[in-house]
Design a protein around this motif. Structure first.
Motif, mmCIF file in Angstrom:
data_model
loop_
_atom_site.group_PDB
_atom_site.id
_atom_site.type_symbol
_atom_site.label_atom_id
_atom_site.label_comp_id
_atom_site.label_asym_id
_atom_site.label_seq_id
_atom_site.Cartn_x
_atom_site.Cartn_y
_atom_site.Cartn_z
ATOM 1 N N UNK A 41 89.652 -37.606 29.234
ATOM 2 C CA UNK A 41 90.809 -37.858 28.376
ATOM 3 C C UNK A 41 92.096 -37.807 29.185
ATOM 4 N N UNK A 42 92.196 -36.857 30.111
ATOM 5 C CA UNK A 42 93.392 -36.770 30.958
ATOM 6 C C UNK A 42 93.592 -38.062 31.738
ATOM 7 N N UNK A 43 92.516 -38.548 32.357
ATOM 8 C CA UNK A 43 92.600 -39.793 33.131
ATOM 9 C C UNK A 43 92.964 -40.967 32.226
ATOM 10 N N UNK A 44 92.356 -41.002 31.039
ATOM 11 C CA UNK A 44 92.608 -42.096 30.100
ATOM 12 C C UNK A 44 94.070 -42.109 29.656
ATOM 13 N N UNK A 53 98.894 -36.096 33.864
ATOM 14 C CA UNK A 53 98.254 -34.907 33.303
ATOM 15 C C UNK A 53 97.222 -34.332 34.260
ATOM 16 N N UNK A 54 97.166 -33.000 34.296
ATOM 17 C CA UNK A 54 96.126 -32.297 35.040
ATOM 18 C C UNK A 54 95.427 -31.343 34.082
ATOM 19 N N UNK A 68 95.768 -29.672 28.862
ATOM 20 C CA UNK A 68 96.272 -30.621 29.850
ATOM 21 C C UNK A 68 97.785 -30.496 29.945
ATOM 22 N N UNK A 69 98.324 -30.742 31.135
ATOM 23 C CA UNK A 69 99.770 -30.658 31.291
ATOM 24 C C UNK A 69 100.309 -31.654 32.303
ATOM 25 N N UNK A 73 106.936 -34.529 33.308
ATOM 26 C CA UNK A 73 107.482 -34.872 31.992
ATOM 27 C C UNK A 73 107.527 -33.671 31.054
ATOM 28 N N UNK A 74 106.954 -32.565 31.487
ATOM 29 C CA UNK A 74 106.916 -31.331 30.698
ATOM 30 C C UNK A 74 106.245 -31.561 29.345
ATOM 31 N N UNK A 75 105.097 -32.263 29.412
ATOM 32 C CA UNK A 75 104.295 -32.551 28.224
ATOM 33 C C UNK A 75 102.975 -31.808 28.334
ATOM 34 N N UNK A 76 102.565 -31.165 27.248
ATOM 35 C CA UNK A 76 101.287 -30.458 27.216
ATOM 36 C C UNK A 76 100.430 -31.004 26.082
#
Length: 289
Positions: A41-44, A53-54, A68-69, A73-76
């Motif tokens: 999902x992170x890769x997608x 995302x990591x 994931x974060x 962009x400071x998105x989780x």
């Protein structure tokens, strides 16, 4: 044009298969696949939205309520199979309590299956971070809707990701199978499930006041081999008494014995958690090392 259309259809078909598979496995509380899907999902999401995302599960710090974060962009993201408003409220509460908003300004939730048609609840963020249920609750069908508008480069990247994760094809050349070395690694790939905690009390109420008799929880530690990578912990209901901490167990279930929603207290923190929405009984036999 025909080639791009065929890739679009293939991506839509495979994402639909993933969504149905996760939904059906979630019914039996078979959440290992959900854990492994976090990386996919992170890769997608990175390909579709341009995120970076990591997987935070691999970080040293414990990031409560998020999986994931994207540091830039400071998105989780929280990745979950549960679509209810109460689950999302719980994630927001934990996000605030653990002060994750210090690191991430925007919380999003990715539903591994299908989200509700609408969310009318008031999701209180206390003004500490951004969360809009209309745009920040995403599911696999949302991704599928975006497929026709993706660029040829994005389509090829997703196609390569599917080839690699679903079929074991090399991302460098999607027309060829894995090399002998990589095939060996794939053959050696396995998931080890080790008993971490036994006899965990289960409760029939979210306040954990009414203990559920005749069943207890067994917590498994999930590791991916080779590499001995920790992929998380899962709790399952059981009436069996053969489980001992430290033993490896088989992935076996009694589907004729099912349990409705129950809660438990985290043995490490004492925090009340939802164990599952509905689950079959876990009966995994001990495996000799």
């Amino acid at each position: 044009m025909f080639y791009l259309e065929s890739i679009q259809k293939r991506i839509i078909d495979m994402l639909t298969v993933l969504e149905v598979s996760l939904r059906n496995r979630g019914f039996l509380n078979l959440h290992d696949q959900n854990i492994f899907s976090q990386r996919f999902i992170a890769e997608l999401l990175n390909i579709v939205f341009g995120y970076k995302l990591v997987n935070l599960d691999y970080q040293k710090k414990n990031y409560t309520a998020i999986d994931l974060g994207d540091w830039e962009r400071k998105i989780a993201f929280q990745v979950t199979v549960t679509k209810s408003s109460s689950k999302i409220k719980d994630a927001i509460t934990k996000f605030i309590r653990s002060q994750q908003y210090v690191y991430f300004e925007n919380l999003k939730v990715f539903i591994l299956a299908q989200k509700q048609k609408s969310y009318r609840s008031n999701f209180e963020t206390e003004g500490k971070f951004n969360f809009d249920p209309k745009v920040d609750i995403i599911d696999i069908p949302d991704i599928i809707k975006r497929v026709p508008s993706l660029s040829p480069e994005q389509l090829q990247e997703i196609n390569s990701l599917i080839n690699h994760d679903f079929f074991g094809y090399s991302s460098s050349d999607d027309s060829k199978p894995l090399t002998r070395e990589t095939n060996t690694q794939k053959e050696n790939y396995q998931v080890l499930r080790t008993v971490y905690r036994t006899e965990v009390p289960l409760y029939s109420d979210p306040e954990c006041q009414c203990i559920r008799s005749g069943v207890s929880g067994v917590i498994l530690e999930i590791r991916e081999q080779p590499g001995n990578i920790l992929n998380g912990y899962t709790i399952h209901p059981t009436t069996r008494k053969h489980f001992k901490a430290g033993i490896q167990v088989a992935w076996e279930w009694n589907i004729h014995n099912r349990f409705d929603k129950l809660w438990y207290r985290d043995p490490e923190t004492g925090e009340i958690r939802s164990a599952w929405t509905q689950s079959a009984e876990f009966v995994g036999r001990a495996i000799n090392n």
